[in-house]
Design an enzyme around this catalytic site. Structure first.
Site, PDB file in Angstrom:
ATOM      1  N   PHE A   1       4.082  -5.826  -2.867  1.00  0.00           N
ATOM      2  CA  PHE A   1       3.207  -6.474  -1.897  1.00  0.00           C
ATOM      3  C   PHE A   1       1.982  -5.600  -2.010  1.00  0.00           C
ATOM      4  O   PHE A   1       1.855  -4.546  -1.577  1.00  0.00           O
ATOM      5  CB  PHE A   1       3.805  -6.899  -0.759  1.00  0.00           C
ATOM      6  CG  PHE A   1       2.771  -7.655   0.139  1.00  0.00           C
ATOM      7  CD1 PHE A   1       2.519  -8.912   0.133  1.00  0.00           C
ATOM      8  CD2 PHE A   1       1.882  -7.156   0.954  1.00  0.00           C
ATOM      9  CE1 PHE A   1       1.465  -9.650   0.686  1.00  0.00           C
ATOM     10  CE2 PHE A   1       0.955  -7.786   1.742  1.00  0.00           C
ATOM     11  CZ  PHE A   1       0.836  -9.237   1.621  1.00  0.00           C
TER      12      PHE A   1
ATOM     13  N   ASP B   1      -0.277   2.554  -3.083  1.00  0.00           N
ATOM     14  CA  ASP B   1      -0.640   1.738  -1.948  1.00  0.00           C
ATOM     15  C   ASP B   1       0.345   2.262  -0.902  1.00  0.00           C
ATOM     16  O   ASP B   1       1.668   2.173  -0.794  1.00  0.00           O
ATOM     17  CB  ASP B   1       0.019   0.499  -2.365  1.00  0.00           C
ATOM     18  CG  ASP B   1      -0.184  -0.398  -1.182  1.00  0.00           C
ATOM     19  OD1 ASP B   1      -0.507  -0.061   0.004  1.00  0.00           O
ATOM     20  OD2 ASP B   1      -0.246  -1.897  -1.481  1.00  0.00           O
TER      21      ASP B   1
ATOM     22  N   LYS C   1      -2.718  -0.218   8.184  1.00  0.00           N
ATOM     23  CA  LYS C   1      -1.716  -0.288   9.240  1.00  0.00           C
ATOM     24  C   LYS C   1      -1.842   0.839  10.120  1.00  0.00           C
ATOM     25  O   LYS C   1      -2.436   0.579  11.256  1.00  0.00           O
ATOM     26  CB  LYS C   1      -0.300  -0.478   8.746  1.00  0.00           C
ATOM     27  CG  LYS C   1      -0.334  -1.932   8.009  1.00  0.00           C
ATOM     28  CD  LYS C   1       1.014  -2.254   7.530  1.00  0.00           C
ATOM     29  CE  LYS C   1       0.958  -3.906   7.237  1.00  0.00           C
ATOM     30  NZ  LYS C   1       1.090  -3.854   5.573  1.00  0.00           N
TER      31      LYS C   1
HETATM   32  C1  PLP Z   1       0.405  -4.908   4.942  1.00  0.00           C
HETATM   33  C2  PLP Z   1       0.175  -4.250   3.487  1.00  0.00           C
HETATM   34  C3  PLP Z   1      -0.984  -4.802   2.614  1.00  0.00           C
HETATM   35  C4  PLP Z   1      -2.154  -5.621   3.140  1.00  0.00           C
HETATM   36  O1  PLP Z   1      -2.544  -5.163   4.437  1.00  0.00           O
HETATM   37  P1  PLP Z   1      -3.513  -6.075   5.123  1.00  0.00           P
HETATM   38  O2  PLP Z   1      -3.974  -5.117   6.251  1.00  0.00           O
HETATM   39  O3  PLP Z   1      -2.556  -7.193   5.823  1.00  0.00           O
HETATM   40  O4  PLP Z   1      -4.510  -6.802   4.416  1.00  0.00           O
HETATM   41  C5  PLP Z   1      -1.072  -4.183   1.402  1.00  0.00           C
HETATM   42  N1  PLP Z   1       0.040  -3.306   0.941  1.00  0.00           N
HETATM   43  C6  PLP Z   1       1.066  -3.061   1.618  1.00  0.00           C
HETATM   44  C7  PLP Z   1       1.991  -2.162   0.922  1.00  0.00           C
HETATM   45  C8  PLP Z   1       1.347  -3.621   2.875  1.00  0.00           C
HETATM   46  O5  PLP Z   1       2.365  -3.405   3.491  1.00  0.00           O
END
Ligand code: PLP
Length: 395
Positions: free
Chosen positions: A130, A215, A244
């Site tokens: 994701f 990521d 986050k």
């Molecule tokens: C939450 C998340 C995203 C997206 O972040 P947003 O602030 O919601 O755009 C991307 N990569 C990972 C691994 C995530 O957990």
């Protein structure tokens, strides 16, 4: 609620939270909850952390916003804290995880096209990953459900199964620019990446001149028991992304890269109005300083050991539990059936947890969670799962 003026983009739980402090949140009926989701790995220092609040309140009296056409000392300070405590040499601040990943994708393409003089643009990502909800990042995401109805998708993304090295090697062509992955696939079901696999990915990147993008939007900022998840591995990314937990609840994202990639972004190459405002930067600096001063990542690692041991012990032998997995305080309980009912029941009993895919109960307590709070949470989880197993057996 059908009379809502909002898009119904979220299937919301029937709970309205209005207040929080530390590990606790309260709803509009005054009911107290133990929070083991932390706004999805956002409130890593707990709700309304004192030191971060003080920095925010103090900045509110000075200056809220200034255009990136001017120097912003708070940005320099926050970036220095990040590069001094990571493998990165440069930081670009933005406002969300998806935006941070967009910046990483853009940087990887530009690195090849402007610095290396080739035409590489393709990013290889992994199934179940994701990476966000913008058009590029949902295309990077290895889950079909986020793509439905959004055709045509941007070009330049290829997916291979996680931990499948031959498939990864076969996917590399003269168009490949980068390989991008999470080190614990979080939304995909709390699946940690193997050490040997990541080493092999790094070796492939080195051999083919590709960039490794990690990521860290969910795994970063102490969540896995290190400040950044890549520190668990003997591997450094060329680019990594944060969001986050970096703002303790204030919306901030960051894209970080090493020296050799830094010159790919020049004035005019990338920008965002709200990236790195004085308020956001005060919050980020205070968050990182608190994490360093209070050894928060080490505390998370210790809490993780205790939480996993308690889960292993209290859930042992339950026929509806297959596995406890994860890293640090990003933990998944893999059930052998959909976990939605158990999660709803836990909410009713005052424990906030969240799924990761259909069968996984995901636990994301704040990084300062106490053993006593862990005992409470594990007691509730064990009770609910034991009752569910008994009800199933009686059918
Ligand atoms: C939450 C998340 C995203 C997206 O972040 P947003 O602030 O919601 O755009 C991307 N990569 C990972 C691994 C995530 O957990």
């Amino acid at each position: 609620m059908s009379d809502s003026a909002l898009f119904s983009t979220y299937a919301r739980y029937p709970i309205t939270l209005v207040k929080g402090k530390g590990s606790r949140v309260w709803d509009d009926q005054g009911k107290e909850y133990l929070d083991f989701m932390s706004g999805l790995a956002v409130a890593n220092l707990g709700h309304v952390p004192d030191a971060v609040k003080a920095a925010l309140v103090s900045q509110l009296d000075e200056l809220w916003h200034v255009s990136n056409l001017f120097h912003i000392p708070g940005q320099e300070k926050a970036a220095r804290l990040l590069v001094d405590n990571s493998c990165a040499d440069a930081v670009f601040f933005c406002n969300s995880g998806a935006e941070a990943n967009e910046a990483a994708i853009k940087l990887a393409r530009r690195y090849h096209q402007k610095l290396k003089g080739n035409e590489r643009y393709e990013i290889i990502t992994f199934t179940q990953s994701f990476h966000g909800r913008t058009l590029a990042t949902l295309t990077a995401t290895g889950q079909d459900k986020v793509k439905e109805g959004f055709l045509p998708l941007p070009q330049g993304f290829v997916h291979v199964p996680l931990h499948d090295l031959p498939a990864l090697e076969a996917a590399i062509t003269d168009k490949t620019a980068a390989i991008m992955l999470e080190l614990v696939q979080a939304e995909g079901g709390v699946i940690p990446v193997d050490q040997d696999f990541l080493r092999a990915v790094r070796a492939l990147c080195d051999r083919h001149g590709l960039l490794l993008i990690v990521d860290e939007v969910q795994t970063g900022m102490g969540r896995t028991g290190k400040l950044f998840a890549y520190e668990h591995y003997d591997v450094e990314p060329d680019i990594f992304t944060l969001a986050k937990g970096i703002g303790s609840g204030f919306p901030v994202g960051a894209m970080l890269a090493k020296e050799h990639v830094k010159p790919a972004f020049v004035p005019g190459a990338h920008a965002t109005t709200f990236g790195g405002t004085p308020i956001a930067m005060a919050v980020v600096a205070a968050t990182i300083e608190t994490m360093l001063k209070e050894n928060v990542a080490e505390k998370a690692a210790a809490a993780s050991e205790y939480l996993i041991a308690q889960l292993q012990e209290k859930l042992a032998g339950l026929p509806n539990v297959d596995q406890v997995r994860g890293k640090g305080l990003l933990i998944g309980i893999l059930c052998n059936a959909p976990a939605g009912d158990a999660i709803a029941e836990l909410h009713k009993r005052g424990l906030l947890v969240v799924p990761a895919g259909p069968n996984v109960i995901r636990l994301l307590p704040n990084l300062l969670v106490t053993n006593e709070e862990i005992d409470t949470a594990v007691g509730l989880i064990a009770a609910v799962l034991t009752e569910q197993a008994a009800a199933k057996a009686a059918q």
